[in-house]
Scaffold this active site. Structure first.
Site, PDB file in Angstrom:
ATOM      1  N   GLU A  61     -58.049  46.614 -42.476  1.00  0.00           N
ATOM      2  CA  GLU A  61     -58.336  46.168 -41.108  1.00  0.00           C
ATOM      3  C   GLU A  61     -57.081  46.187 -40.252  1.00  0.00           C
ATOM      4  OE1 GLU A  61     -60.887  43.047 -38.493  1.00  0.00           O
ATOM      5  OE2 GLU A  61     -61.050  42.993 -40.671  1.00  0.00           O
ATOM      6  N   HIS A  88     -63.994  49.445 -53.853  1.00  0.00           N
ATOM      7  CA  HIS A  88     -62.774  49.502 -54.652  1.00  0.00           C
ATOM      8  C   HIS A  88     -63.037  50.391 -55.875  1.00  0.00           C
ATOM      9  CE1 HIS A  88     -61.542  46.348 -51.993  1.00  0.00           C
ATOM     10  NE2 HIS A  88     -62.514  45.558 -52.418  1.00  0.00           N
ATOM     11  N   SER A  91     -58.009  49.829 -60.036  1.00  0.00           N
ATOM     12  CA  SER A  91     -57.135  48.662 -59.925  1.00  0.00           C
ATOM     13  C   SER A  91     -55.680  49.111 -59.847  1.00  0.00           C
ATOM     14  CB  SER A  91     -57.341  47.710 -61.112  1.00  0.00           C
ATOM     15  OG  SER A  91     -57.016  48.356 -62.316  1.00  0.00           O
TER      16      SER A  91
END
Length: 137
Positions: A61, A88, A91
């Site tokens: 953002e 997502h 990781s």
């Protein structure tokens, strides 16, 4: 304005904000994109030691909003975020992640941004979409 001045300006307005707290730094800009970098440290980890999805969304953002101010008419319009979504895919425990914002749609009223978050090897960590609106001042 040249590239370095744009990046300096973007970084300067982020002092004492969430971007400063997360150590987000704007590192590249072009005619149709803006890129920011964020270190992956314990400051942005989940309890199990990997990058927190919320930190990724904050990064997305931040770069999407900053790109809006660079590429839209902010003299006459206030730009606000309407919605953000994130997927997502991988990781990350350490190093840096890079978020690059590009338009998917540049309308007069609403805009749709794609923000790709990658690692140092350009592997996809998250992909986000940000919808913004231009409101007449």
């Amino acid at each position: 304005m040249d590239k370095e001045k744009i990046l300096q300006r973007c970084n300067a307005i982020c002092r004492n904000t969430l971007m400063d707290t997360l150590d987000i730094e704007f590192v590249n800009v072009g005619e149709d994109f803006l890129t920011a970098r964020m270190p992956v440290t314990s400051k942005v980890h989940q309890p199990d030691g990997v990058l927190h999805g919320g930190a990724s969304v904050a990064l997305a953002e931040s770069v999407g909003s900053a790109a809006s101010y660079l590429f839209l008419d902010t003299d006459n319009f206030a730009i606000r975020g309407l919605e953000i979504s994130a997927n997502h895919t991988r990781s990350k425990k350490d190093g840096h992640v890079f978020a690059t914002a590009r338009f998917l749609h540049k309308g007069r009223t609403t805009q749709l941004w794609e923000i790709r978050i990658t690692d140092e090897e350009n592997k996809l960590i998250s992909i986000c979409k940000l919808t913004t609106i231009a409101l007449k001042k």
